[in-house]
Motif scaffolding. Structure first.
Motif, PDB file in Angstrom:
ATOM      1  N   ARG A 181       0.853  -1.193   0.000  1.00 46.85           N
ATOM      2  CA  ARG A 181       0.000   0.000   0.000  1.00 46.85           C
ATOM      3  C   ARG A 181       0.890   1.245   0.000  1.00 46.85           C
ATOM      4  N   ILE A 182       0.605   2.157  -0.885  1.00 50.93           N
ATOM      5  CA  ILE A 182       1.247   3.473  -0.843  1.00 50.93           C
ATOM      6  C   ILE A 182       0.420   4.311   0.123  1.00 50.93           C
ATOM      7  N   LEU A 183       1.065   4.880   1.146  1.00 41.14           N
ATOM      8  CA  LEU A 183       0.349   5.685   2.131  1.00 41.14           C
ATOM      9  C   LEU A 183       0.454   7.171   1.841  1.00 41.14           C
ATOM     10  N   GLY A 184       1.417   7.548   1.021  1.00 43.70           N
ATOM     11  CA  GLY A 184       1.556   8.951   0.676  1.00 43.70           C
ATOM     12  C   GLY A 184       2.864   9.212  -0.046  1.00 43.70           C
ATOM     13  N   ALA A 185       2.893  10.326  -0.757  1.00 41.66           N
ATOM     14  CA  ALA A 185       4.106  10.751  -1.458  1.00 41.66           C
ATOM     15  C   ALA A 185       4.083  12.267  -1.549  1.00 41.66           C
ATOM     16  N   ASP A 186       5.257  12.850  -1.418  1.00 37.87           N
ATOM     17  CA  ASP A 186       5.384  14.284  -1.655  1.00 37.87           C
ATOM     18  C   ASP A 186       6.492  14.490  -2.677  1.00 37.87           C
ATOM     19  N   ALA A 187       7.073  15.645  -2.724  1.00 43.38           N
ATOM     20  CA  ALA A 187       8.051  15.958  -3.767  1.00 43.38           C
ATOM     21  C   ALA A 187       9.212  14.964  -3.833  1.00 43.38           C
ATOM     22  N   LYS A 188       9.720  14.525  -2.660  1.00 39.99           N
ATOM     23  CA  LYS A 188      10.917  13.683  -2.631  1.00 39.99           C
ATOM     24  C   LYS A 188      10.767  12.402  -1.816  1.00 39.99           C
ATOM     25  N   LYS A 189       9.641  12.188  -1.133  1.00 40.82           N
ATOM     26  CA  LYS A 189       9.480  11.054  -0.217  1.00 40.82           C
ATOM     27  C   LYS A 189       8.264  10.225  -0.576  1.00 40.82           C
ATOM     28  N   ALA A 190       8.348   8.951  -0.209  1.00 40.01           N
ATOM     29  CA  ALA A 190       7.199   8.053  -0.315  1.00 40.01           C
ATOM     30  C   ALA A 190       7.128   7.226   0.963  1.00 40.01           C
ATOM     31  N   ARG A 191       5.922   7.035   1.450  1.00 42.71           N
ATOM     32  CA  ARG A 191       5.664   6.189   2.621  1.00 42.71           C
ATOM     33  C   ARG A 191       4.767   5.053   2.143  1.00 42.71           C
ATOM     34  N   PHE A 192       5.154   3.821   2.490  1.00 43.20           N
ATOM     35  CA  PHE A 192       4.380   2.670   2.040  1.00 43.20           C
ATOM     36  C   PHE A 192       4.509   1.519   3.026  1.00 43.20           C
ATOM     37  N   THR A 193       3.630   0.540   2.872  1.00 42.03           N
ATOM     38  CA  THR A 193       3.636  -0.639   3.728  1.00 42.03           C
ATOM     39  C   THR A 193       3.628  -1.894   2.867  1.00 42.03           C
ATOM     40  N   HIS A 194       4.110  -2.970   3.474  1.00 46.17           N
ATOM     41  CA  HIS A 194       3.958  -4.306   2.911  1.00 46.17           C
ATOM     42  C   HIS A 194       3.346  -5.175   4.006  1.00 46.17           C
ATOM     43  N   GLU A 195       2.391  -6.010   3.614  1.00 47.93           N
ATOM     44  CA  GLU A 195       1.789  -6.975   4.522  1.00 47.93           C
ATOM     45  C   GLU A 195       2.041  -8.358   3.930  1.00 47.93           C
ATOM     46  N   LEU A 196       2.675  -9.239   4.699  1.00 48.01           N
ATOM     47  CA  LEU A 196       3.027 -10.578   4.252  1.00 48.01           C
ATOM     48  C   LEU A 196       1.975 -11.567   4.748  1.00 48.01           C
ATOM     49  N   TYR A 197       1.470 -12.370   3.821  1.00 49.17           N
ATOM     50  CA  TYR A 197       0.438 -13.362   4.130  1.00 49.17           C
ATOM     51  C   TYR A 197       0.897 -14.742   3.686  1.00 49.17           C
ATOM     52  N   VAL A 198       0.457 -15.775   4.395  1.00 51.29           N
ATOM     53  CA  VAL A 198       0.560 -17.147   3.931  1.00 51.29           C
ATOM     54  C   VAL A 198      -0.784 -17.461   3.285  1.00 51.29           C
ATOM     55  N   VAL A 199      -0.741 -17.981   2.057  1.00 48.67           N
ATOM     56  CA  VAL A 199      -1.962 -18.310   1.316  1.00 48.67           C
ATOM     57  C   VAL A 199      -2.047 -19.827   1.126  1.00 48.67           C
ATOM     58  N   ASP A 200      -3.240 -20.314   0.771  1.00 48.38           N
ATOM     59  CA  ASP A 200      -3.457 -21.759   0.616  1.00 48.38           C
ATOM     60  C   ASP A 200      -2.679 -22.342  -0.551  1.00 48.38           C
ATOM     61  N   GLN A 201      -2.659 -21.637  -1.661  1.00 48.67           N
ATOM     62  CA  GLN A 201      -1.998 -22.086  -2.883  1.00 48.67           C
ATOM     63  C   GLN A 201      -1.184 -20.915  -3.434  1.00 48.67           C
ATOM     64  N   PRO A 202      -0.118 -21.191  -4.195  1.00 49.17           N
ATOM     65  CA  PRO A 202       0.731 -20.102  -4.687  1.00 49.17           C
ATOM     66  C   PRO A 202      -0.001 -18.979  -5.433  1.00 49.17           C
ATOM     67  N   ASP A 203      -1.048 -19.293  -6.176  1.00 48.06           N
ATOM     68  CA  ASP A 203      -1.779 -18.260  -6.928  1.00 48.06           C
ATOM     69  C   ASP A 203      -3.143 -17.951  -6.334  1.00 48.06           C
ATOM     70  N   ALA A 204      -3.399 -18.432  -5.127  1.00 49.97           N
ATOM     71  CA  ALA A 204      -4.712 -18.222  -4.502  1.00 49.97           C
ATOM     72  C   ALA A 204      -4.943 -16.741  -4.238  1.00 49.97           C
ATOM     73  N   PRO A 205      -6.191 -16.300  -4.419  1.00 49.28           N
ATOM     74  CA  PRO A 205      -6.482 -14.909  -4.071  1.00 49.28           C
ATOM     75  C   PRO A 205      -6.343 -14.708  -2.565  1.00 49.28           C
ATOM     76  N   LEU A 206      -6.111 -13.492  -2.187  1.00 52.34           N
ATOM     77  CA  LEU A 206      -5.995 -13.152  -0.775  1.00 52.34           C
ATOM     78  C   LEU A 206      -7.395 -13.061  -0.192  1.00 52.34           C
ATOM     79  N   ALA A 207      -7.680 -13.865   0.818  1.00 55.99           N
ATOM     80  CA  ALA A 207      -9.001 -13.854   1.451  1.00 55.99           C
ATOM     81  C   ALA A 207      -9.244 -12.507   2.117  1.00 55.99           C
TER      82      ALA A 207
END
Length: 165
Positions: free
Chosen positions: A81-107
């Motif tokens: 997720r991109i949380l914001g950006a200004d002229a020179k900075k970007a703030r973002f997050t990553h969320e790591l999930y274990v899924v049932d199958q390699p291509d399974a959609p995220l519940a």
């Protein structure tokens, strides 16, 4: 907002397993690094951009939460997720999930096994200092901006109540 960034997919490799029998903390960071690379490609900060401009995104701060153990062979999905950006900075997050199958959609009710929040600067590598994003890249980052998850923006001192003396 445009469509969210695509999920990054990977699988926990045997060499990522530590002496406790689960994914080592260094490899959570590696997977989050891969997710940052994927985000950079999606927003125009890819290798061609770096080669032609001499600019890149540098992480200057990160806060990681390890929430659950992850076993060898587990299929992973990372939501960025991109949380914001200004002229020179970007703030973002990553969320790591274990899924049932390699291509399974995220519940919709999936709970992350780890999260990270990052602050990055757009850096002119030749000059060795922060430089403004090109308008089109900043516009893409801004268009991708989403609300921050509840856990973002917290500091360890706030969460634990432990302060340095």
């Amino acid at each position: 907002m445009t469509e969210p960034l695509p999920l990054l997919r990977d699988t926990v490799r045997p060499e990522w397993i530590d002496y406790n029998g689960h994914m080592s903390e260094a490899f959570y960071v590696l997977v989050f690094g891969y997710a940052t690379d994927a985000m950079m490609i999606e927003t125009g900060l890819h290798a061609g951009y770096r080669d032609s401009t001499g600019c890149s995104l540098y992480t200057v701060e990160a806060h990681i939460r390890y929430l659950r153990d992850v076993a060898e062979g587990a299929p992973l999905a990372v939501r960025t997720r991109i949380l914001g950006a200004d002229a020179k900075k970007a703030r973002f997050t990553h969320e790591l999930y274990v899924v049932d199958q390699p291509d399974a959609p995220l519940a919709s009710d999936a709970e992350p096994v780890a999260t990270t929040e990052l602050l990055a600067l757009h850096v002119d590598q030749q000059a060795g200092r922060a430089a403004p994003f090109p308008d089109e890249i900043r516009a893409r980052l801004v268009a991708l901006t989403e609300p921050a998850p509840d856990w973002a923006g917290r500091s360890i001192a706030k969460v634990t109540g432990l302060q340095a003396k």
